[in-house]
Write a protein that holds these residues in place. Structure first.
Motif, mmCIF file in Angstrom:
data_model
loop_
_atom_site.group_PDB
_atom_site.id
_atom_site.type_symbol
_atom_site.label_atom_id
_atom_site.label_comp_id
_atom_site.label_asym_id
_atom_site.label_seq_id
_atom_site.Cartn_x
_atom_site.Cartn_y
_atom_site.Cartn_z
ATOM 1 N N ALA A 1 0.823 -1.205 0.000
ATOM 2 C CA ALA A 1 0.000 0.000 0.000
ATOM 3 C C ALA A 1 0.858 1.257 0.000
ATOM 4 C CB ALA A 1 -0.939 -0.008 1.212
ATOM 5 N N GLN A 2 1.991 1.223 0.690
ATOM 6 C CA GLN A 2 2.853 2.398 0.766
ATOM 7 C C GLN A 2 3.670 2.588 -0.507
ATOM 8 O OE1 GLN A 2 5.201 2.013 4.316
ATOM 9 N NE2 GLN A 2 3.432 2.127 5.679
ATOM 10 N N ASP A 3 4.269 1.520 -1.017
ATOM 11 C CA ASP A 3 5.095 1.641 -2.216
ATOM 12 C C ASP A 3 5.240 0.251 -2.842
ATOM 13 O OD1 ASP A 3 7.024 2.013 -4.185
ATOM 14 O OD2 ASP A 3 8.047 3.567 -3.022
ATOM 15 N N PRO A 4 4.389 -0.110 -3.813
ATOM 16 C CA PRO A 4 4.436 -1.455 -4.390
ATOM 17 C C PRO A 4 5.746 -1.752 -5.110
ATOM 18 C CG PRO A 4 2.970 -0.034 -5.653
ATOM 19 C CD PRO A 4 3.338 0.718 -4.415
ATOM 20 N N HIS A 5 6.366 -0.738 -5.722
ATOM 21 C CA HIS A 5 7.620 -0.976 -6.449
ATOM 22 C C HIS A 5 8.746 -1.347 -5.478
ATOM 23 C CE1 HIS A 5 5.604 0.549 -9.966
ATOM 24 N NE2 HIS A 5 5.331 1.695 -9.351
ATOM 25 N N MET A 6 8.843 -0.632 -4.378
ATOM 26 C CA MET A 6 9.869 -0.969 -3.396
ATOM 27 C C MET A 6 9.579 -2.313 -2.737
ATOM 28 S SD MET A 6 12.674 -0.283 -1.933
ATOM 29 C CE MET A 6 12.957 1.406 -2.472
ATOM 30 N N ALA A 7 8.298 -2.595 -2.497
ATOM 31 C CA ALA A 7 7.942 -3.883 -1.909
ATOM 32 C C ALA A 7 8.356 -5.021 -2.827
ATOM 33 C CB ALA A 7 6.440 -3.931 -1.626
ATOM 34 N N ARG A 8 8.190 -4.832 -4.139
ATOM 35 C CA ARG A 8 8.592 -5.872 -5.089
ATOM 36 C C ARG A 8 10.103 -6.067 -5.068
ATOM 37 N NH1 ARG A 8 5.487 -7.620 -9.236
ATOM 38 N NH2 ARG A 8 4.213 -5.727 -9.146
ATOM 39 N N LEU A 9 10.864 -4.960 -4.951
ATOM 40 C CA LEU A 9 12.316 -5.061 -4.892
ATOM 41 C C LEU A 9 12.790 -5.782 -3.632
ATOM 42 C CD1 LEU A 9 13.343 -1.507 -6.148
ATOM 43 C CD2 LEU A 9 13.529 -3.676 -7.394
ATOM 44 N N LEU A 10 11.998 -5.691 -2.555
ATOM 45 C CA LEU A 10 12.358 -6.336 -1.301
ATOM 46 C C LEU A 10 11.888 -7.792 -1.229
ATOM 47 C CD1 LEU A 10 11.619 -3.428 1.199
ATOM 48 C CD2 LEU A 10 13.845 -4.223 0.381
ATOM 49 N N GLY A 11 11.324 -8.302 -2.320
ATOM 50 C CA GLY A 11 10.956 -9.707 -2.370
ATOM 51 C C GLY A 11 9.503 -10.011 -2.077
ATOM 52 N N VAL A 12 8.668 -9.004 -1.949
ATOM 53 C CA VAL A 12 7.247 -9.235 -1.692
ATOM 54 C C VAL A 12 6.553 -9.595 -2.995
ATOM 55 C CG1 VAL A 12 5.095 -8.183 -0.899
ATOM 56 C CG2 VAL A 12 7.247 -7.659 0.271
ATOM 57 N N ASP A 13 5.735 -10.634 -2.969
ATOM 58 C CA ASP A 13 4.945 -11.027 -4.136
ATOM 59 C C ASP A 13 3.727 -10.098 -4.197
ATOM 60 O OD1 ASP A 13 3.445 -12.185 -6.118
ATOM 61 O OD2 ASP A 13 3.815 -14.242 -5.473
ATOM 62 N N VAL A 14 3.879 -9.000 -4.935
ATOM 63 C CA VAL A 14 2.836 -7.967 -4.956
ATOM 64 C C VAL A 14 1.549 -8.502 -5.560
ATOM 65 C CG1 VAL A 14 2.228 -5.693 -5.859
ATOM 66 C CG2 VAL A 14 4.549 -6.128 -5.034
ATOM 67 N N ASP A 15 1.656 -9.251 -6.658
ATOM 68 C CA ASP A 15 0.446 -9.769 -7.299
ATOM 69 C C ASP A 15 -0.340 -10.664 -6.351
ATOM 70 O OD1 ASP A 15 1.033 -8.437 -9.615
ATOM 71 O OD2 ASP A 15 2.055 -10.144 -10.564
ATOM 72 N N ARG A 16 0.353 -11.536 -5.653
ATOM 73 C CA ARG A 16 -0.325 -12.447 -4.726
ATOM 74 C C ARG A 16 -0.942 -11.673 -3.562
ATOM 75 N NH1 ARG A 16 1.366 -15.769 -0.286
ATOM 76 N NH2 ARG A 16 0.173 -17.707 -0.195
ATOM 77 N N THR A 17 -0.242 -10.667 -3.061
ATOM 78 C CA THR A 17 -0.763 -9.874 -1.946
ATOM 79 C C THR A 17 -2.028 -9.125 -2.349
ATOM 80 O OG1 THR A 17 1.479 -9.601 -1.079
ATOM 81 C CG2 THR A 17 -0.202 -8.083 -0.275
ATOM 82 N N ILE A 18 -2.017 -8.544 -3.547
ATOM 83 C CA ILE A 18 -3.198 -7.816 -4.013
ATOM 84 C C ILE A 18 -4.359 -8.781 -4.237
ATOM 85 C CG2 ILE A 18 -4.128 -6.458 -5.924
ATOM 86 C CD1 ILE A 18 -1.422 -5.131 -6.200
ATOM 87 N N ALA A 19 -4.080 -9.965 -4.792
ATOM 88 C CA ALA A 19 -5.142 -10.937 -5.021
ATOM 89 C C ALA A 19 -5.795 -11.366 -3.703
ATOM 90 C CB ALA A 19 -4.586 -12.155 -5.760
ATOM 91 N N ILE A 20 -4.982 -11.600 -2.675
ATOM 92 C CA ILE A 20 -5.537 -11.984 -1.370
ATOM 93 C C ILE A 20 -6.342 -10.829 -0.775
ATOM 94 C CG2 ILE A 20 -4.941 -12.659 0.982
ATOM 95 C CD1 ILE A 20 -2.558 -14.161 -0.133
ATOM 96 N N THR A 21 -5.886 -9.590 -0.997
ATOM 97 C CA THR A 21 -6.638 -8.439 -0.506
ATOM 98 C C THR A 21 -8.006 -8.366 -1.177
ATOM 99 O OG1 THR A 21 -4.591 -7.221 -0.123
ATOM 100 C CG2 THR A 21 -6.617 -5.936 -0.252
ATOM 101 N N PHE A 22 -8.077 -8.626 -2.471
ATOM 102 C CA PHE A 22 -9.368 -8.678 -3.151
ATOM 103 C C PHE A 22 -10.231 -9.802 -2.583
ATOM 104 C CE2 PHE A 22 -7.855 -5.728 -6.281
ATOM 105 C CZ PHE A 22 -8.985 -5.239 -6.906
ATOM 106 N N MET A 23 -9.620 -10.924 -2.253
ATOM 107 C CA MET A 23 -10.381 -12.024 -1.663
ATOM 108 C C MET A 23 -10.966 -11.611 -0.313
ATOM 109 S SD MET A 23 -7.908 -15.270 -2.586
ATOM 110 C CE MET A 23 -8.934 -16.426 -1.685
ATOM 111 N N ILE A 24 -10.166 -10.910 0.490
ATOM 112 C CA ILE A 24 -10.668 -10.443 1.788
ATOM 113 C C ILE A 24 -11.810 -9.446 1.585
ATOM 114 C CG2 ILE A 24 -10.077 -9.173 3.880
ATOM 115 C CD1 ILE A 24 -7.259 -10.321 3.655
ATOM 116 N N GLY A 25 -11.639 -8.519 0.625
ATOM 117 C CA GLY A 25 -12.711 -7.562 0.345
ATOM 118 C C GLY A 25 -13.977 -8.240 -0.121
ATOM 119 N N GLY A 26 -13.855 -9.237 -1.000
ATOM 120 C CA GLY A 26 -15.035 -9.987 -1.433
ATOM 121 C C GLY A 26 -15.685 -10.737 -0.293
#
Length: 454
Positions: free
Chosen positions: A330-355
């Protein structure tokens, strides 16, 4: 009675194109006492005219498992303005021994009346039978009665606010991580209500009754289905548009909401359906002071479940590794990706929680209020978005506060001014928030370069 069929669609793409199963209960006989519904409806005429000159009755009864409608027109004495009509809508009965219960009353004099309005009208009607005609008018309500009345409205508002808060949380979670507003969460809310309707009907047909354990299983399965809807939305619509200008996913979300709504209309029909939950009851809290204060099991169910969901959501967001990844994206997806965070998976799970949150709100609303139709999610989605904006979209605490404030505004406007003005009051609040405090109460919207998504 007409036999129903089950429409199935395979594959995860079917979650978008064919969102619901068309289920109806088969029966082996029509209701024998068709006139009984007319009798119940005719009793309501006495509240409008105690001595009509003529009465005409028209009944539409499609049999067990379907709602029944009765229209009554009457003529009064010449020179009076008491001529009128009423239409009584009864909850579906699943056996000939079930009681007739009026869900909604349309009138020529007062417009549409809810079940609560009819209960008060019924009490007044029978109270007049016990009072002699020469009795003096009743005294104005006491301060205690007025206080209890407003307290009852507060309880109703808290229950409704919990529903708004759940959908608003879905909006704010997705916006916080993608800067996109998913209008389709309103339709997920609608499909959650249809889910409890259809699964309850199927369980009643197979088992003959629904116990607490069965209802919990239905609720858990409904959450899983709602989460699947959230994942499918992100995967098929929002992920391909993630790097597009911000207006593109917004328009796509509006189109997706129409796809879901029209799919339900085509699969389930346009008529309003009603859910009868026999286990719901009310407990008297205060009586004997001019107004009786009640807490219904629906209020307790919605409030308790919402508190559990909010506590679990807070724990996931603040105490788990996924919560840290979500905040980083949420703060900076580009930096999160550089630090090894799977941004696509995190966003998909967030959509699942919202649904999941939007579906849970629909299940609660369907079980408590019992009135379900294909367009119920559109207005509810806009109100929940108003709640998120009022609290400050992107803030979990703000979403809850905004939901409660919107519910209080709607409930007390209906109680003090009239039910026809409640939606106007809600969106007046939205306009004032956008004009006076666009960042919301928690002031989460700020024009900062680091927050821009390019």
């Amino acid at each position: 009675m007409e036999l129903g069929s089950i429409r199935r669609r395979g594959g995860w793409a079917a979650l978008i194109l064919a969102p619901l199963l068309a289920i109806s209960l088969p029966g082996n006989a029509r209701a024998e006492a068709e006139g009984t519904a007319a009798t119940h409806c005719q009793d309501m005429v006495r509240a409008f005219d105690r001595s009509p000159l003529s009465v005409s009755i028209e009944t539409e009864d499609k049999g067990l498992g379907e709602s029944t409608a009765v229209r009554i027109e009457w003529k009064s004495e010449k020179g009076t303005d008491k001529d009128g009509w009423i239409v009584c809508y009864f909850l579906p009965r699943h056996s000939d021994n079930d009681a007739w219960q009026i869900q909604q009353l349309d009138t020529s004099r007062y417009g549409t009346m809810s079940r609560y309005d009819m209960q008060q009208l019924y009490k007044l009607e029978h109270l007049e039978d016990l009072i002699p005609q020469e009795t003096e008018p009743t005294a104005p309500p006491t301060p205690q009665a007025k206080a209890l009345y407003f307290l009852q409205q507060g309880i109703n508002a808290i229950s409704l606010g919990c529903v708004y808060a759940l959908i608003a949380l879905g909006f704010t979670l997705v916006y916080g991580i993608t800067r996109a507003i998913n209008f389709a969460f309103g339709e997920v809310y609608m499909m959650g209500a249809y889910f409890i309707l259809l699964t309850n009907a199927a369980v009643l047909y197979v088992l003959g009754q629904t116990g607490t354990g069965v209802l919990l299983l239905i609720f858990a399965f409904g959450l899983a289905v709602s989460a699947a809807y959230g994942w499918a939305m992100e995967r098929t619509v929002f992920r391909p548009l993630r790097n597009a200008p911000s207006t593109v996913p917004l328009i796509a979300a509006i189109g997706l909401s129409f796809v879901l709504k029209e799919s339900v209309r085509l699969l389930q029909g346009a008529k309003t359906r009603y859910l009868l939950v026999d286990q719901l009851q009310s407990w008297p809290l205060v009586t004997g002071h001019g107004f009786d204060l009640y807490l219904s099991r629906g209020h307790a169910m919605v409030g308790g479940a919402t508190m559990v969901i909010l506590a679990l959501l807070w724990w996931v967001n603040m105490r788990t590794r996924f919560g840290r990844r979500q905040r980083a994206c949420a703060q900076d997806p580009h930096m999160a990706r550089l630090l090894g965070v799977d941004v696509d998976r995190t966003i998909a799970i967030t959509f699942m929680i919202g649904g999941t949150l939007a579906g849970a709100a629909g299940i609660f609303a369907g079980a408590q209020y019992g009135v379900i139709n294909f367009h119920m999610g559109t207005l509810m989605g806009f109100k929940a978005l108003t709640a998120a904006l009022l609290g400050g979209i992107g803030s979990l605490t703000g979403a809850v506060i905004g939901g409660l404030l919107i519910a209080l505004t709607e409930t007390f406007t209906a109680a003090l001014v009239g039910a026809a003005w409640k939606d106007i009051a809600v969106f007046i609040v939205l306009v004032l928030v956008l004009l006076l405090r666009p960042g919301g109460l928690m002031a989460t919207l700020r024009s900062r370069t680091a927050d821009e998504r390019v």
